[in-house]
Design a protein around this motif. Structure first.
Motif, PDB file in Angstrom:
ATOM      1  N   TYR A  16       0.872  -1.187   0.000  1.00  0.00           N
ATOM      2  CA  TYR A  16       0.000   0.000   0.000  1.00  0.00           C
ATOM      3  C   TYR A  16       0.903   1.230   0.000  1.00  0.00           C
ATOM      4  CZ  TYR A  16      -3.900   3.028   1.512  1.00  0.00           C
ATOM      5  OH  TYR A  16      -4.860   4.016   1.623  1.00  0.00           O
ATOM      6  N   PRO A  25       2.138   2.960   6.261  1.00  0.00           N
ATOM      7  CA  PRO A  25       1.929   2.015   7.361  1.00  0.00           C
ATOM      8  C   PRO A  25       0.661   2.349   8.145  1.00  0.00           C
ATOM      9  CG  PRO A  25       3.518   3.653   8.032  1.00  0.00           C
ATOM     10  CD  PRO A  25       3.139   3.996   6.607  1.00  0.00           C
ATOM     11  N   GLU A  26       0.310   1.437   9.063  1.00  0.00           N
ATOM     12  CA  GLU A  26      -0.787   1.642  10.014  1.00  0.00           C
ATOM     13  C   GLU A  26      -2.118   1.903   9.325  1.00  0.00           C
ATOM     14  OE1 GLU A  26       0.425   4.644  12.776  1.00  0.00           O
ATOM     15  OE2 GLU A  26       2.119   3.472  13.503  1.00  0.00           O
ATOM     16  N   THR A  28      -5.862   0.664   7.761  1.00  0.00           N
ATOM     17  CA  THR A  28      -6.915  -0.290   8.115  1.00  0.00           C
ATOM     18  C   THR A  28      -7.097  -1.258   6.949  1.00  0.00           C
ATOM     19  OG1 THR A  28      -8.054   1.339   9.505  1.00  0.00           O
ATOM     20  CG2 THR A  28      -9.337  -0.544   8.727  1.00  0.00           C
ATOM     21  N   VAL A  29      -7.009  -2.537   7.257  1.00  0.00           N
ATOM     22  CA  VAL A  29      -7.126  -3.571   6.227  1.00  0.00           C
ATOM     23  C   VAL A  29      -8.440  -4.321   6.435  1.00  0.00           C
ATOM     24  CG1 VAL A  29      -6.099  -5.625   5.208  1.00  0.00           C
ATOM     25  CG2 VAL A  29      -4.624  -3.796   6.089  1.00  0.00           C
ATOM     26  N   TYR A  39      -4.226 -10.326   9.350  1.00  0.00           N
ATOM     27  CA  TYR A  39      -3.163  -9.673   8.604  1.00  0.00           C
ATOM     28  C   TYR A  39      -2.116  -9.135   9.564  1.00  0.00           C
ATOM     29  CZ  TYR A  39      -5.060  -5.051   9.829  1.00  0.00           C
ATOM     30  OH  TYR A  39      -5.493  -3.939  10.522  1.00  0.00           O
ATOM     31  N   GLN A  40      -0.933  -8.914   9.013  1.00  0.00           N
ATOM     32  CA  GLN A  40       0.188  -8.361   9.773  1.00  0.00           C
ATOM     33  C   GLN A  40       0.703  -7.111   9.061  1.00  0.00           C
ATOM     34  OE1 GLN A  40       3.557 -10.972  10.019  1.00  0.00           O
ATOM     35  NE2 GLN A  40       4.714  -9.624  11.383  1.00  0.00           N
ATOM     36  N   ASP A  41       0.840  -6.013   9.822  1.00  0.00           N
ATOM     37  CA  ASP A  41       1.365  -4.753   9.302  1.00  0.00           C
ATOM     38  C   ASP A  41       2.875  -4.736   9.545  1.00  0.00           C
ATOM     39  OD1 ASP A  41       2.035  -2.181   8.644  1.00  0.00           O
ATOM     40  OD2 ASP A  41       0.537  -1.228   9.944  1.00  0.00           O
ATOM     41  N   ASN A  43       4.741  -2.293   8.957  1.00  0.00           N
ATOM     42  CA  ASN A  43       5.094  -0.895   9.280  1.00  0.00           C
ATOM     43  C   ASN A  43       5.920  -0.212   8.200  1.00  0.00           C
ATOM     44  OD1 ASN A  43       3.790  -0.830  11.876  1.00  0.00           O
ATOM     45  ND2 ASN A  43       5.463  -2.118  12.643  1.00  0.00           N
ATOM     46  N   THR A  46       3.798  -2.554   3.750  1.00  0.00           N
ATOM     47  CA  THR A  46       3.587  -3.944   3.349  1.00  0.00           C
ATOM     48  C   THR A  46       2.705  -4.639   4.387  1.00  0.00           C
ATOM     49  OG1 THR A  46       5.721  -4.055   2.219  1.00  0.00           O
ATOM     50  CG2 THR A  46       4.694  -6.149   2.826  1.00  0.00           C
ATOM     51  N   TYR A  47       1.719  -5.367   3.901  1.00  0.00           N
ATOM     52  CA  TYR A  47       0.784  -6.079   4.771  1.00  0.00           C
ATOM     53  C   TYR A  47       0.725  -7.537   4.323  1.00  0.00           C
ATOM     54  CZ  TYR A  47      -0.535  -1.336   5.977  1.00  0.00           C
ATOM     55  OH  TYR A  47      -0.496  -0.021   6.395  1.00  0.00           O
ATOM     56  N   VAL A  68      -7.596  -1.631   1.585  1.00  0.00           N
ATOM     57  CA  VAL A  68      -6.670  -0.968   2.507  1.00  0.00           C
ATOM     58  C   VAL A  68      -6.959   0.533   2.483  1.00  0.00           C
ATOM     59  CG1 VAL A  68      -4.257  -0.673   3.176  1.00  0.00           C
ATOM     60  CG2 VAL A  68      -4.954  -2.722   1.910  1.00  0.00           C
TER      61      VAL A  68
END
Length: 232
Positions: A16, A25-26, A28-29, A39-41, A43, A46-47, A68
């Motif tokens: 994103y 980063p940060e 909302t997915v 999901y994992q952010d 930071n 990339t998610y 996203v």
């Protein structure tokens, strides 16, 4: 697109970024998927999205949608076609060949298992290809007892084919040679007969199977040098 085997998880890497290529980063997915997901952010824009397939009731093609969004940035969405593949299976049958006397039933024990884990597969759809009647029992542990009847068919050599399938495991089948043997019989008749010349003689013959039941409508062959008549 994504291909994953049922019971396993699939992962998708989502980037994103803003117009100049900087990761956002940060965000909302939001994930639209028929099973559970997470999901994992990382930071850096990339998610990592992970989807599970264990809760799906059938293999097949599904749609995964990932959206996203971050404050002051436009929403970006991606749609991915996910193919959930059936798991491979294996079958073992006991016995591998079978002999049965005509009019009697025979049973076959079949294990329908996941190929990788060896775990029994329950609630399978079982179809039996057999010229006579048949039935089966699911023992709820991957073992199935198939019973076949020889009533209504002739003695001879046949092939019994048993097919197993579920919505999430591959179709598999086993074929077994079945020899249907003739029933043992007994023939009761006097060993000698005395008759006056020019008169007729009568012999009563009783033809029974091994359990003592009389056998009607048999073909009777008589070897005799004069005229004869047989009665059933």
């Amino acid at each position: 697109s994504l291909s994953v085997t049922w019971l396993e998880n699939g992962t998708v890497r989502v980037e994103y970024r803003d117009a100049n290529g900087t990761g956002i980063p940060e965000a909302t997915v939001s994930i639209s998927w028929p099973g559970s997901s997470s999901y994992q952010d990382l930071n850096n824009g990339t998610y990592i999205v992970e989807i599970e397939t264990a809760s799906l009731t059938a293999a097949g093609t599904y749609t995964l949608m990932i959206s996203v969004h971050a404050p002051n940035y436009a929403v970006s969405s991606v749609t991915i076609q996910v193919t959930v593949n059936e798991r491979d299976t294996t079958i073992t049958a006991q016995p591998s060949s079978l002999s049965v006397t005509w009019l009697e039933n025979a049973t076959v024990k079949v294990n329908y298992l996941g190929n990788e884990t060896g775990t029994g597969i329950v609630n399978a759809t079982v179809t039996v290809d057999w010229p006579g009647s048949s039935s089966y029992q699911d023992l709820n542990n991957g073992t199935y007892i198939v019973e076949i009847s020889t009533k209504g068919i002739n003695a001879g050599i046949y092939v019994l084919t048993i097919n197993f399938d579920t919505p999430t495991y591959t179709l598999n089948s086993t074929s077994i040679q079945v020899v249907v043997e003739e029933r043992n019989t007994t023939l009761e008749a006097p060993s000698t007969l005395t008759v006056t010349w020019s008169e007729n003689g009568t012999i009563t013959v009783v033809y029974r199977d091994a359990n003592g039941t009389g056998i009607p409508e048999a073909t009777v062959t008589v070897t005799w040098s004069d005229l004869w008549t047989s009665y059933d």
